[in-house]
Design a protein around this motif. Structure first.
Motif, PDB file in Angstrom:
ATOM      1  N   GLU A   1      35.751  35.803  39.810  1.00  0.00           N
ATOM      2  CA  GLU A   1      36.835  36.479  40.527  1.00  0.00           C
ATOM      3  C   GLU A   1      37.542  35.538  41.498  1.00  0.00           C
ATOM      4  O   GLU A   1      38.197  35.985  42.449  1.00  0.00           O
ATOM      5  CB  GLU A   1      36.327  37.732  41.257  1.00  0.00           C
TER       6      GLU A   1
ATOM      7  N   TRP B   1      33.962  40.945  36.058  1.00  0.00           N
ATOM      8  CA  TRP B   1      34.441  42.231  35.537  1.00  0.00           C
ATOM      9  C   TRP B   1      33.680  42.573  34.259  1.00  0.00           C
ATOM     10  O   TRP B   1      34.229  42.566  33.150  1.00  0.00           O
ATOM     11  CB  TRP B   1      35.955  42.155  35.337  1.00  0.00           C
TER      12      TRP B   1
ATOM     13  N   THR C   1      29.497  39.633  41.128  1.00  0.00           N
ATOM     14  CA  THR C   1      30.905  39.343  40.832  1.00  0.00           C
ATOM     15  C   THR C   1      31.116  39.385  39.324  1.00  0.00           C
ATOM     16  O   THR C   1      30.180  39.314  38.534  1.00  0.00           O
ATOM     17  CB  THR C   1      31.316  37.955  41.351  1.00  0.00           C
TER      18      THR C   1
ATOM     19  N   GLN D   1      38.265  46.199  32.951  1.00  0.00           N
ATOM     20  CA  GLN D   1      36.929  46.728  33.235  1.00  0.00           C
ATOM     21  C   GLN D   1      37.006  48.219  33.568  1.00  0.00           C
ATOM     22  O   GLN D   1      36.237  49.027  33.027  1.00  0.00           O
ATOM     23  CB  GLN D   1      36.312  45.975  34.414  1.00  0.00           C
ATOM     24  N   GLN D   2      37.954  48.584  34.433  1.00  0.00           N
ATOM     25  CA  GLN D   2      38.075  49.979  34.831  1.00  0.00           C
ATOM     26  C   GLN D   2      38.502  50.851  33.662  1.00  0.00           C
ATOM     27  O   GLN D   2      38.041  51.993  33.530  1.00  0.00           O
ATOM     28  CB  GLN D   2      39.079  50.115  35.978  1.00  0.00           C
TER      29      GLN D   2
ATOM     30  N   THR E   1      40.251  41.297  33.034  1.00  0.00           N
ATOM     31  CA  THR E   1      40.740  41.660  34.361  1.00  0.00           C
ATOM     32  C   THR E   1      39.956  42.860  34.884  1.00  0.00           C
ATOM     33  O   THR E   1      39.281  43.562  34.131  1.00  0.00           O
ATOM     34  CB  THR E   1      42.240  42.047  34.337  1.00  0.00           C
ATOM     35  N   LYS E   2      40.100  43.100  36.178  1.00  0.00           N
ATOM     36  CA  LYS E   2      39.469  44.288  36.764  1.00  0.00           C
ATOM     37  C   LYS E   2      40.043  45.558  36.163  1.00  0.00           C
ATOM     38  O   LYS E   2      39.326  46.544  35.960  1.00  0.00           O
ATOM     39  CB  LYS E   2      39.658  44.289  38.283  1.00  0.00           C
ATOM     40  N   ASN E   3      41.344  45.545  35.836  1.00  0.00           N
ATOM     41  CA  ASN E   3      41.956  46.713  35.197  1.00  0.00           C
ATOM     42  C   ASN E   3      41.320  47.000  33.846  1.00  0.00           C
ATOM     43  O   ASN E   3      41.110  48.170  33.483  1.00  0.00           O
ATOM     44  CB  ASN E   3      43.463  46.505  35.036  1.00  0.00           C
TER      45      ASN E   3
END
Length: 487
Positions: free
Chosen positions: A33, A367, A365, A336-337, A332-334
Motif C-alpha cells: 500500500e 488488498w 497491509t 478488494q471491497q 486496488t482497495k476498491n
C-alpha cells in the motif's frame, strides 16, 4: 523503503517528450500500500499530438510502405528483446498490480513473447494480394493496413493484452497509440524503450498512460481508424459509443462468467487442479477467462465440493514477489471491497461458504481476499451471473448433460469455459453446444495461434492467430480489365 520509480516524460511517436499537463499518476503497491512510482498523466492535448504524429507516419511515413518481411524483421527484434528482458518486465507488473511473480513470468511476460511469435507465424503465411476470377471478370483482392490504431488495455494482464493488439497492428503496417491503465503504466514504459531500440520508425508508436476520460477522448478522436479495447463491459460500451461518433472500427474483448462443466465420468484428480489453475491461480482470479462457475452433477457434488474445498484451503496467499505465492493481493482497495461485497451478497442469497470468505489473517497491509468457494449456488444468484473479478468461485448442481449445457449458456457472457470427461469425443460435442469463444476439454488454456474473443457481452471481434491479424486490415477490390473475347 525501495526507491520510487520516476518518469517525467511521455513516449510520443518514438520520442521522449514533455507532457502537456502537470498532472501525474501515482502507482501504489497492492501488497505494501506504498507509493512505488510516479508517471505523467496524459491529457487530451497529448492525445492530439500522438494521433497527429501517428496519422502523419501512417499517411506519409515509411512504415505502411515497407514490405511485410521488412516490418517482420523489426517485430522479431521487439519479440527477442522482450524475451531477453522478460524477468524485468514480470517484476514491474508484479510491483504494480500484485500479480504473483510466477504468474507474471509465465502468464504476463512470456505469454506476450508467445503472442508476438504467433503473430509473426500468421504473418509469414499471409497473402496480401490475391487475383481471382469474379462473376464479371478478373479481380485483385488486396489487404491494406487499417490505419491509426488506438490500443486501450487493462491492468490485469497488461503485456498479454498489449501484445495481442500491438503485434498484429505493427505487422499489418498500422501506427499505434497505446493507452495503458493508470494502475499499470510502468511495463508500457519498458515496452516503449524496447520498441525504440528495435528501430520502429518515427511516429509508429506512442504510449499515453491516462484515465477513462482520456480513453474516451482517444476513442472519439477523428484521427483514429480503429479502437482495440480490452476491459469491462461497462467500459467497452463507453468506448464503443465514443468510437461511433466517427464510425471508427472497434474490437472489444470484455468480461466473462465462464463455466467449467464436470461430467459424471470426469477424473477429479486432474479436474480439480485444472479448475484451481483456471480460477484462483489465474492472476489471483483477476482474469476475464476465469472458470468462475463450476457445474457439477448432483451425483458427484459432495465429492467435488470436498476436493475443491481442500484445494482452495491449501493455496498459499501472500507476498506476490515470493515464488511460492499462488494468490496475491487484488489490484486496488476498491477491487478488494468489491470482492468482499460479493461474498456478503452470496451469503445473503443463500449460498454457503465452503472455503475462505474474507480477508486473510495476519496481513496488516495489502488488498487481499481469501480464495473463496461458494456451495449451494443457483444460476439465478448475482454471484453466478455477475463478474466478480477475484478469487471467488461458485459450485452449481445440475441433473443431466442437457441441464449442464443450458446452465452454461444461461449467461450474458460467453468468453471461455471447460469440460472435464473421460470421453474426449463427448467433451468435444459438449464444447460445440456451448456458446463461448474458447473452451478447453480437460484443462484450461489459451492458445495465441488460435482466435480468442467472446460471444454475447464478452465482446466483438477476435484476437490472436490469423483471425486476429485480419482485424488490422481493410480489404480493397481492384476490378481488372476483362480480356477481349476470342473470335
Amino acid at each position: 523503503m525501495a526507491q520510487i520509480i520516476e518518469h517525467d516524460k511521455l513516449f510520443i511517436g518514438g520520442r521522449w517528450v514533455e507532457p502537456a499537463g502537470a498532472e501525474t499518476i501515482e502507482v501504489v503497491s497492492p501488497h505494501t500500500e506504498q507509493l512505488v512510482a510516479r508517471v505523467p498523466h496524459a491529457t487530451p492535448a497529448d492525445v492530439d499530438t500522438a494521433v497527429a504524429t501517428a496519422r502523419e507516419a501512417f499517411d506519409h511515413g515509411p512504415w505502411p510502405r515497407m514490405t511485410l518481411a521488412e516490418r517482420a524483421e523489426v517485430v522479431i527484434r521487439i519479440k527477442d528483446t522482450l524475451l531477453a528482458r522478460h524477468r524485468e518486465m514480470a517484476e514491474l507488473i508484479t510491483l504494480q498490480n500484485g500479480s504473483p511473480i510466477t504468474f507474471s513470468v509465465r502468464g504476463q511476460a512470456l505469454s506476450a513473447v508467445g503472442i508476438f511469435g504467433a503473430a509473426l507465424a500468421a504473418a509469414d503465411r499471409l497473402q496480401l494480394e490475391e487475383e481471382r476470377q469474379g462473376l464479371t471478370g478478373p479481380v485483385l483482392v488486396r489487404r491494406q493496413p487499417i490505419g491509426v490504431v488506438a490500443a486501450v488495455v487493462p491492468w490485469n494482464v497488461p503485456q498479454f493484452t498489449i501484445a495481442g493488439k500491438l503485434a498484429p497492428a505493427l505487422l499489418a503496417g498500422c501506427t499505434v497509440v497505446l493507452k495503458p491503465s493508470p494502475e499499470t503504466p510502468l511495463d508500457s514504459y519498458l515496452l516503449a524503450e524496447i520498441c525504440d531500440q528495435a528501430g520502429l520508425p518515427e511516429g509508429v508508436l506512442s504510449v499515453l498512460p491516462a484515465d477513462r476520460e482520456t480513453s474516451a477522448y482517444l476513442a472519439s478522436h477523428p484521427g483514429i481508424d480503429k479502437v482495440a479495447f480490452t476491459g469491462s463491459v461497462g467500459a467497452g460500451k463507453a468506448i464503443m459509443a465514443a468510437a461511433a461518433q466517427n464510425l471508427t472500427r472497434v474490437s472489444l474483448e470484455l468480461g466473462g462468467k465462464s463455466a467449467a462443466i464436470i461430467l459424471d465420468d470426469a477424473d477429479l484428480s486432474a479436474a480439480v487442479p485444472a479448475i484451481v489453475g483456471g480460477t484462483c491461480a489465474a492472476n489471483s482470479g483477476q482474469a476475464c477467462v476465469a472458470l468462475t462457475r463450476v457445474l457439477v452433477p448432483a451425483s458427484r457434488y459432495d465429492e467435488v465440493a470436498a476436493g475443491l474445498t481442500a484445494a482452495f484451503a491449501a493455496l498459499k496467499v501472500g507476498d506476490p514477489m515470493d515464488p511460492a505465492t499462488v494468490v496475491g493481493p487484488l489490484v486496488t482497495k476498491n477491487q478488494q471491497q468489491r470482492n468482499l461485497d460479493y461474498i456478503r451478497i452470496g451469503q445473503e442469497e443463500g449460498a454457503k461458504i465452503l472455503a475462505g470468505g474474507g480477508v486473510p489473517t495476519g496481513r496488516p497491509t495489502g488488498w487481499y481476499v481469501e480464495p473463496t468457494l461458494f456451495g449451494e449456488v443457483t444460476n439465478d444468484m448475482r454471484i453466478a451471473r455477475e463478474e466478480i473479478f477475484g478469487p471467488v468461485v461458485c459450485l452449481i448442481r445440475y441433473e443431466t448433460e442437457e441441464d449442464a449445457v443450458r446452465i452454461a449458456n444461461d449467461s450474458d457472457y460467453g468468453l471461455s469455459g471447460a469440460v472435464f470427461t473421460a470421453d474426449v469425443e463427448r467433451g468435444t460435442e459438449i464444447a460445440r453446444r456451448v456458446r463461448t469463444g474458447t473452451l478447453t476439454v480437460n484443462g484450461f488454456r489459451l492458445d495465441p495461434a488460435a482466435p480468442f474473443g467472446g460471444f454475447k457481452k464478452s465482446g466483438i471481434g477476435r484476437e490472436f492467430g490469423p483471425e486476429g491479424l485480419a482485424g488490422y486490415f481493410e480489404y480493397q477490390t481492384v476490378n481488372l480489365p476483362v480480356p477481349p473475347r476470342q473470335p
